[in-house]
Design a protein around this motif. Structure first.
Motif, mmCIF file in Angstrom:
data_model
loop_
_atom_site.group_PDB
_atom_site.id
_atom_site.type_symbol
_atom_site.label_atom_id
_atom_site.label_comp_id
_atom_site.label_asym_id
_atom_site.label_seq_id
_atom_site.Cartn_x
_atom_site.Cartn_y
_atom_site.Cartn_z
ATOM 1 N N TYR A 31 -10.335 17.861 -15.592
ATOM 2 C CA TYR A 31 -9.779 16.917 -15.271
ATOM 3 C C TYR A 31 -8.626 15.789 -15.847
ATOM 4 O O TYR A 31 -8.743 15.389 -16.754
ATOM 5 N N HIS A 32 -7.358 15.788 -15.871
ATOM 6 C CA HIS A 32 -6.806 15.149 -16.596
ATOM 7 C C HIS A 32 -6.163 14.163 -16.300
ATOM 8 O O HIS A 32 -5.514 13.590 -15.531
ATOM 9 N N LEU A 33 -6.625 13.266 -17.432
ATOM 10 C CA LEU A 33 -6.342 11.738 -17.637
ATOM 11 C C LEU A 33 -4.639 11.254 -18.127
ATOM 12 O O LEU A 33 -5.564 11.093 -19.230
ATOM 13 N N SER A 40 -11.633 15.008 -18.655
ATOM 14 C CA SER A 40 -13.554 15.170 -17.727
ATOM 15 C C SER A 40 -13.397 16.133 -16.951
ATOM 16 O O SER A 40 -12.310 16.936 -16.579
ATOM 17 N N THR A 41 -14.232 16.859 -16.813
ATOM 18 C CA THR A 41 -15.129 17.734 -16.148
ATOM 19 C C THR A 41 -15.320 17.404 -14.893
ATOM 20 O O THR A 41 -16.265 18.186 -13.381
ATOM 21 N N GLN A 63 -8.695 12.413 -25.767
ATOM 22 C CA GLN A 63 -7.830 13.295 -26.510
ATOM 23 C C GLN A 63 -6.806 12.429 -27.191
ATOM 24 O O GLN A 63 -6.401 11.517 -27.382
ATOM 25 N N ALA A 64 -6.558 13.025 -28.198
ATOM 26 C CA ALA A 64 -4.867 13.057 -28.572
ATOM 27 C C ALA A 64 -3.658 12.502 -28.187
ATOM 28 O O ALA A 64 -3.306 12.877 -27.183
ATOM 29 N N VAL A 65 -3.241 11.322 -28.333
ATOM 30 C CA VAL A 65 -1.865 10.859 -27.296
ATOM 31 C C VAL A 65 -0.632 12.099 -27.422
ATOM 32 O O VAL A 65 -0.429 13.050 -28.427
#
Length: 500
Positions: A77-79, A100-101, A109-111
């Motif tokens: 999951y990308h937020l 997240s999984t 994570q990095a910007v």
């Protein structure tokens, strides 16, 4: 209620910003893109500051607002989210990034995207282009966002072929140019019946949602405009749209500010039909509210999740967002919710229970037999489940050793819930104190089950099936660890392990 829809054929359009003052400050001259820096991994001693949420996502440092670019790909999951990499107040808008999984444990994570020659990077969405319709490669992650500067606010695009680690901006940005109408927050999905990508755009202070269509993500055609006049809310801006299908019904989610259910920001929804061109709302008594608290705003759903409709919101309110007493970070996301369209009293109802993945951090249920709650630690969080008999009024009081308290009243005659947030609750400031927030329970039967998700600086109140939701920030000196019930109710508790 008068519904106004208009089919139009305009191709080019502008967009607006997520700044409540509507005065974005672009960099002059255009900045050199910042080198993305990955935040340090949490340790046992980090994420422990006063008010720091323990089960909600927060960035390690700096300002955050709207969730953006939410997409599920390859088990992750990308937020993405509105983020200021340079400070703890609104400005220098970029896309922060966390993964997240399970939607519960997050890794910052990095910007992902920083300002460029077109201006700041405001809110938007992301999709997986499985069939390579844009030509960036099969399964490319394609992000859509609002570029904002003094020259205008326009829609732009970037793509990633490495799972969201790095993005390349489309060379012909903007893909929808500005025409001084100040639209914002592109939310894109694939509409199988019409075989095209659909983009929803909010019209800000002009009110309404515009729909665009495209087969290649690069050329967009105006399809229609939807707007409803909301009684008692003449000055209101529409933001963060999300059009979602539930079987033979469609739901359009819109964030509005000011003009929420109480004060400032709120999230409303419309139920109706979408034919690939127009959304037509059923004749209901609008606005319908997704959440009856002060602090669930700008929520949108993850794309590419199949039949699950999964939403997360910004846990704050533009009425006081810049004043919340949090440092070195400011703002958190709500717990993720799974949207379900049901019926209550013969009318459609959008429920938003917390996702079942919350069980991963939950201990066994314990009966609450004393006023002192059986907490594992004062620096954690918990879920309190109340079974309340609605034959008579009941008052629920959470408190701590500093004599701070949060009071909830259940009114039998009206089957409503009311919560109080004042100086007795904890730290207050500006317009933060609200003497009464009320919500319909939206449940039948003699007993109602209410869940309270209590963290260091928030309480999310939901009926067990999510038919009622009330999300509020609170700032006590320590977590509420005592419970007093005046009425006919029983309680269970399970501890929730910190996600860091």
């Amino acid at each position: 209620m008068m519904l106004v829809t208009a089919l139009m054929a305009v191709t080019f359009i502008g967009c607006s910003s997520d700044d409540p003052k509507q005065t974005p400050a672009p960099p002059t001259p255009p900045p050199t893109p910042e080198e993305p820096v990955t935040p340090p991994a949490p340790t046992a001693d980090s994420y422990n500051e006063l008010y720091r949420p323990q089960i909600h996502f927060t960035p390690a440092r700096n300002w955050m607002n709207d969730p953006n670019g939410m997409v599920y790909a390859d088990g992750v999951y990308h937020l993405f989210y509105q983020y200021n990499p340079q400070g703890n107040s609104w400005g220098n808008m970029s896309w922060g990034h966390a993964t997240s999984t399970d939607m519960i444990h997050w890794t910052e994570q990095a910007v992902a995207l920083t300002r460029d020659a077109l201006g700041d990077i405001f809110s938007g969405s992301a999709v997986i282009d499985h069939d390579n319709t844009a030509g960036f490669g099969a399964d490319a992650m394609v992000a859509f966002y609002t570029s904002a500067s003094e020259a205008g606010q326009q829609q732009s695009m970037a793509y990633s072929t490495d799972g969201g680690k790095n993005f390349t901006r489309y060379t012909a940005n903007p893909i929808i140019k500005n025409n001084d109408d100040r639209q914002r927050d592109p939310k894109v999905f694939w509409h199988a019946d019409s075989k095209q990508w659909i983009m929803s755009l909010a019209k800000g202070w002009s009110k309404g949602i515009e729909f665009f269509g495209s087969t290649d993500m690069k050329t967009w055609n105006k399809l229609s405009t939807f707007v409803v006049e909301l009684p008692g809310r003449p000055e209101i801006q529409w933001e963060c749209p999300d059009l979602i299908q539930f079987g033979n019904k469609w739901v359009l989610i819109v964030s509005v500010n000011p003009g929420g259910p109480i004060l400032g920001s709120g999230t409303m929804y419309f139920v109706g039909q979408f034919d690939g061109k127009e959304f037509k709302a059923d004749a209901l008594d609008y606005p319908l509210w997704l959440d009856y608290g002060m602090d669930n705003y700008a929520g949108v759903t993850w794309s590419n999740t199949g039949n699950r409709k999964l939403l997360i919101g910004w846990m704050n309110n533009w009425s006081y967002a810049g004043d919340v007493p949090c440092s070195p970070w400011r703002s958190a996301m709500t717990l993720p919710r799974e949207l379900k369209l049901t019926e209550f009293a013969g009318k459609p109802l959008l429920c938003c229970p917390v996702v079942s993945e919350i069980d991963k951090i939950a201990s066994q249920w314990q009966e609450v037999s004393t006023e002192a709650l059986p907490l594992d630690t004062q620096k954690s969080a918990y879920q309190l489940r109340l079974t309340v008999n609605t034959d008579k009024n009941t008052t629920i009081t959470l408190s701590n050793s500093s004599e701070e308290k949060f009071v909830i009243d259940i009114y039998a005659a009206t089957r409503t819930l009311a919560a109080k947030r004042s100086g007795a609750t904890g730290k207050t400031f500006g317009t933060f104190s609200i003497p009464s927030m009320q919500a319909p329970l939206n449940v039948e039967g003699k007993d109602v089950i209410i869940d309270l998700f209590v963290d260091q600086s928030s309480i999310e109140i939901l009926t067990k099936d999510g038919a009622m939701s009330m999300t509020n920030l609170v700032f006590p000196k320590s977590i509420y660890d005592h419970l007093f019930i005046n009425g006919n109710a029983s309680a269970q508790l399970r501890n929730l392990t910190r996600i860091w």
